[in-house]
Structures are given as structure tokens and as C-alpha cells.
Scaffold this motif. Structure first.
Motif, PDB file in Angstrom:
ATOM      1  N   GLY A 154       0.779  -1.237   0.000  1.00 42.92           N
ATOM      2  CA  GLY A 154       0.000   0.000   0.000  1.00 42.92           C
ATOM      3  C   GLY A 154       0.805   1.279   0.000  1.00 42.92           C
ATOM      4  N   SER A 155       2.013   1.266   0.622  1.00 42.42           N
ATOM      5  CA  SER A 155       2.779   2.503   0.746  1.00 42.42           C
ATOM      6  C   SER A 155       3.538   2.889  -0.525  1.00 42.42           C
ATOM      7  N   ASN A 156       3.752   1.963  -1.437  1.00 46.37           N
ATOM      8  CA  ASN A 156       4.496   2.303  -2.660  1.00 46.37           C
ATOM      9  C   ASN A 156       3.656   2.114  -3.927  1.00 46.37           C
ATOM     10  N   THR A 157       2.332   1.978  -3.759  1.00 42.59           N
ATOM     11  CA  THR A 157       1.438   1.817  -4.901  1.00 42.59           C
ATOM     12  C   THR A 157       0.162   2.631  -4.695  1.00 42.59           C
ATOM     13  N   LYS A 158      -0.597   2.756  -5.758  1.00 40.03           N
ATOM     14  CA  LYS A 158      -1.943   3.350  -5.689  1.00 40.03           C
ATOM     15  C   LYS A 158      -2.915   2.352  -6.300  1.00 40.03           C
ATOM     16  N   THR A 159      -4.005   2.074  -5.579  1.00 46.42           N
ATOM     17  CA  THR A 159      -4.976   1.078  -6.028  1.00 46.42           C
ATOM     18  C   THR A 159      -6.308   1.741  -6.343  1.00 46.42           C
ATOM     19  N   VAL A 160      -6.856   1.398  -7.496  1.00 45.89           N
ATOM     20  CA  VAL A 160      -8.149   1.932  -7.934  1.00 45.89           C
ATOM     21  C   VAL A 160      -9.086   0.761  -8.208  1.00 45.89           C
ATOM     22  N   ALA A 161     -10.327   0.866  -7.758  1.00 48.38           N
ATOM     23  CA  ALA A 161     -11.364  -0.148  -7.996  1.00 48.38           C
ATOM     24  C   ALA A 161     -12.450   0.441  -8.887  1.00 48.38           C
ATOM     25  N   GLU A 162     -12.724  -0.245 -10.011  1.00 44.25           N
ATOM     26  CA  GLU A 162     -13.727   0.248 -10.966  1.00 44.25           C
ATOM     27  C   GLU A 162     -14.636  -0.902 -11.397  1.00 44.25           C
ATOM     28  N   PRO A 163     -15.940  -0.659 -11.473  1.00 45.50           N
ATOM     29  CA  PRO A 163     -16.855  -1.712 -11.968  1.00 45.50           C
ATOM     30  C   PRO A 163     -16.631  -1.952 -13.458  1.00 45.50           C
ATOM     31  N   LEU A 164     -16.781  -3.192 -13.886  1.00 40.59           N
ATOM     32  CA  LEU A 164     -16.633  -3.559 -15.291  1.00 40.59           C
ATOM     33  C   LEU A 164     -18.007  -3.787 -15.920  1.00 40.59           C
ATOM     34  N   PRO A 165     -18.205  -3.272 -17.138  1.00 37.33           N
ATOM     35  CA  PRO A 165     -19.485  -3.550 -17.813  1.00 37.33           C
ATOM     36  C   PRO A 165     -19.586  -5.020 -18.215  1.00 37.33           C
ATOM     37  N   ARG A 166     -18.450  -5.595 -18.544  1.00 38.66           N
ATOM     38  CA  ARG A 166     -18.388  -7.012 -18.909  1.00 38.66           C
ATOM     39  C   ARG A 166     -17.087  -7.588 -18.374  1.00 38.66           C
ATOM     40  N   PRO A 167     -17.103  -8.785 -17.841  1.00 44.14           N
ATOM     41  CA  PRO A 167     -18.293  -9.554 -17.474  1.00 44.14           C
ATOM     42  C   PRO A 167     -19.140  -8.829 -16.426  1.00 44.14           C
ATOM     43  N   VAL A 168     -20.390  -9.138 -16.412  1.00 44.54           N
ATOM     44  CA  VAL A 168     -21.290  -8.479 -15.465  1.00 44.54           C
ATOM     45  C   VAL A 168     -20.928  -8.884 -14.043  1.00 44.54           C
ATOM     46  N   ASN A 169     -21.231  -7.987 -13.123  1.00 47.23           N
ATOM     47  CA  ASN A 169     -20.972  -8.211 -11.693  1.00 47.23           C
ATOM     48  C   ASN A 169     -19.475  -8.404 -11.398  1.00 47.23           C
ATOM     49  N   HIS A 170     -18.664  -7.754 -12.178  1.00 47.68           N
ATOM     50  CA  HIS A 170     -17.209  -7.847 -11.974  1.00 47.68           C
ATOM     51  C   HIS A 170     -16.626  -6.447 -11.711  1.00 47.68           C
ATOM     52  N   MET A 171     -15.498  -6.449 -11.039  1.00 48.86           N
ATOM     53  CA  MET A 171     -14.763  -5.221 -10.718  1.00 48.86           C
ATOM     54  C   MET A 171     -13.302  -5.400 -11.134  1.00 48.86           C
ATOM     55  N   LEU A 172     -12.698  -4.307 -11.595  1.00 51.56           N
ATOM     56  CA  LEU A 172     -11.274  -4.330 -11.965  1.00 51.56           C
ATOM     57  C   LEU A 172     -10.461  -3.585 -10.916  1.00 51.56           C
ATOM     58  N   LEU A 173      -9.425  -4.229 -10.407  1.00 49.30           N
ATOM     59  CA  LEU A 173      -8.469  -3.583  -9.501  1.00 49.30           C
ATOM     60  C   LEU A 173      -7.211  -3.230 -10.295  1.00 49.30           C
ATOM     61  N   THR A 174      -6.817  -1.980 -10.229  1.00 55.64           N
ATOM     62  CA  THR A 174      -5.609  -1.513 -10.901  1.00 55.64           C
ATOM     63  C   THR A 174      -4.623  -1.006  -9.856  1.00 55.64           C
ATOM     64  N   VAL A 175      -3.427  -1.594  -9.829  1.00 56.74           N
ATOM     65  CA  VAL A 175      -2.377  -1.196  -8.879  1.00 56.74           C
ATOM     66  C   VAL A 175      -1.238  -0.565  -9.667  1.00 56.74           C
ATOM     67  N   THR A 176      -0.895   0.673  -9.338  1.00 59.43           N
ATOM     68  CA  THR A 176       0.164   1.402 -10.038  1.00 59.43           C
ATOM     69  C   THR A 176       1.336   1.653  -9.098  1.00 59.43           C
ATOM     70  N   ASN A 177       2.525   1.379  -9.580  1.00 58.69           N
ATOM     71  CA  ASN A 177       3.740   1.587  -8.779  1.00 58.69           C
ATOM     72  C   ASN A 177       4.033   3.084  -8.693  1.00 58.69           C
ATOM     73  N   THR A 178       3.939   3.631  -7.494  1.00 61.51           N
ATOM     74  CA  THR A 178       4.227   5.047  -7.273  1.00 61.51           C
ATOM     75  C   THR A 178       5.530   5.251  -6.500  1.00 61.51           C
ATOM     76  N   GLY A 179       6.278   4.169  -6.228  1.00 63.27           N
ATOM     77  CA  GLY A 179       7.531   4.264  -5.485  1.00 63.27           C
ATOM     78  C   GLY A 179       8.713   4.552  -6.390  1.00 63.27           C
ATOM     79  N   GLY A 180       9.891   4.591  -5.786  1.00 65.64           N
ATOM     80  CA  GLY A 180      11.103   4.888  -6.549  1.00 65.64           C
ATOM     81  C   GLY A 180      11.828   3.658  -7.051  1.00 65.64           C
ATOM     82  N   LYS A 181      11.314   2.462  -6.762  1.00 63.06           N
ATOM     83  CA  LYS A 181      11.953   1.214  -7.179  1.00 63.06           C
ATOM     84  C   LYS A 181      10.925   0.302  -7.842  1.00 63.06           C
ATOM     85  N   PRO A 182      11.371  -0.618  -8.698  1.00 59.27           N
ATOM     86  CA  PRO A 182      10.449  -1.628  -9.219  1.00 59.27           C
ATOM     87  C   PRO A 182       9.900  -2.457  -8.054  1.00 59.27           C
TER      88      PRO A 182
END
Length: 243
Positions: free
Chosen positions: A108-136
Motif C-alpha cells: 500500500g505505501s508504494n502503490t496506488k490502487t483503484v477499484a472500478e466496476p466492469l461492464p463485462r463480465p457483469v458483476n465484476h470489478m477491476l483492480l488496478t495497482v500502479t507503482n508510485t515508489g522509486g523502485k520496481p
């Protein structure tokens, strides 16, 4: 008669004096301006100035050509001493310093997480984690999600497990999809939740590491039931939503 002899004697004496003077001048110089040995040196002559400029041997010295101290010392030279100075604070050369490019674990401290509903498949959600730290960072396993006050995390679809650990460079994103509820209403215990916490796994996949993430959900809540299921983290969005 005596007067004549006296005059001759005086004349002879004077002549002898002239001869002696000429002889003395000849003895002092050889006709070329060079001073003979033993003759006095005239004041201001070049010989006097040459003698004055010649180096003299210090009193007590045994040789006028004593060599100076050698610069080839057995100890470290000034250049080698400077090489041994400690690296500036913060330098990657400092002793025990870690490589700034060595990957760490995504959390959690070196990434940002976003949750978004997906139109397809139905009743699904997409989690996107982006590296916001200074290292891989390595995105191990799958998201351990907690909706609302749930006491357990949903299972993961083992068929979605990638062949390699997802690695995120700075600014890159990884993805996972969440099945929220059964499309045919076959699930039970359905209810709405308004909060979500995403925990991250370590290399063993058996524990959570670091801080959790708290992506926001729609204001009216998200419907979930007991068919909740997640995919493993994927390197691409297409791989995440195709399960």
C-alpha cells in the motif's frame, strides 16, 4: 765634472723607473685583458660576479651534490588517500548500501490502487495497482480483498495464476478482476458494502505484507454475495478481465 755625473745618475734612475713600471703592467695583464695568477682582481670585474653567484656548500655538508628527498614513499600517496575517503551520504557506493534498482514488494505505501466496476463480465470489478515508489516492485500472488466487515477473504481462481511474478517498474500498473456476485442470482448472503481494503501478499503467498490499500467504492455501495472470487495479479488488463 761631478755635476755631469750627478745628472747622468738621475737620468739613468728615471729611465729605470719607467722600465720597471712598464714591466709591472705587463706582469698584471697578458695584453688580452686576462688577469694573470696572483694579480689583484679589479673591482666590478665579471670574475667577481661569477664567484658570487656560484652555490656554496653548507657548513658541515660532505657533498655539494646531496640528492633531495625522494617522492617515492612507501606509504599511500595523497591521491590514494583521497580515494579512501568515505562516499558522500546517500551515495550508492556507501558501505552496505542497497542497489537503488533492486525490486521490492508491492504494497500500500508504494502503490496506488483503484477499484472500478466492469461492464463485462457483469458483476465484476477491476483492480488496478500502479507503482508510485522509486523502485520496481513485485506484485505477488493475488489481492486479499476485504469488503466491509467481512471476516475472511475470497478464494482465488487458480486457473488465472500467471507463469511469472508480475513486476511493475515505476509508473507501471498490474491488474486483477473480482467476481462480486453470481450473474444468475445463485449466490447467497447478498448485501451491499461501502468500503474495501486490499492487502498484498509476500513471496510465500501465505502472508500479507506492508500497508493495505483502501480504494473507494460507489457512494451507493457495491453488491456482493458468497460467490466472491478474485484472479491472480496480471501484467496486462486484458488477461485480468478475460477470466
Amino acid at each position: 765634472m761631478s755635476r755631469i755625473r750627478t745628472s747622468r745618475t738621475r737620468l739613468v734612475g728615471a729611465a729605470a723607473t719607467v722600465v720597471l713600471a712598464a714591466f709591472s703592467l705587463t706582469a698584471c695583464k697578458d695584453g688580452t685583458g686576462t688577469v694573470e695568477d696572483g694579480a689583484p682582481v679589479p673591482s666590478g670585474s665579471s670574475t667577481s660576479s661569477a664567484s658570487a653567484s656560484a652555490p656554496t656548500t653548507p657548513k658541515g655538508s660532505t657533498s655539494s651534490t646531496t640528492p633531495t628527498a625522494s617522492t617515492d614513499r612507501s606509504g599511500p600517496s595523497e591521491a590514494s588517500s583521497s580515494d579512501a575517503r568515505p562516499a558522500p551520504e546517500g551515495s550508492t557506493q556507501a558501505a552496505g548500501g542497497a542497489d537503488s534498482g533492486k525490486p521490492v514488494t508491492c504494497e500500500g505505501s508504494n502503490t496506488k490502487t483503484v477499484a472500478e466496476p466492469l461492464p463485462r463480465p457483469v458483476n465484476h470489478m477491476l483492480l488496478t495497482v500502479t507503482n508510485t515508489g522509486g523502485k520496481p516492485c513485485y506484485l505477488y500472488g493475488y489481492p486479499a480483498v476485504r469488503f466491509g466487515e467481512a471476516q475472511s477473504v475470497p478464494r482465488a481462481d487458480e486457473d488465472s495464476k500467471p507463469q511469472a511474478v508480475v513486476t511493475l517498474k515505476q509508473g507501471e500498473s498490474g491488474y486483477a478482476s473480482v467476481k462480486l456476485s453470481a450473474a444468475d442470482d445463485s449466490g447467497s448472503g447478498g448485501h451491499k458494502v461501502k468500503s474495501l481494503t486490499v492487502y498484498f501478499q509476500g513471496p510465500s503467498g501465505q502472508e500479507s505484507v506492508g500497508a493495505g490499500a483502501h480504494p473507494s467504492l460507489p457512494a451507493d455501495g457495491t453488491y456482493v454475495d458468497d460467490t466472491l472470487e478474485v484472479t491472480y495479479w496480471q501484467q496486462s488488463m486484458d488477461d485480468a478481465i478475460n477470466w
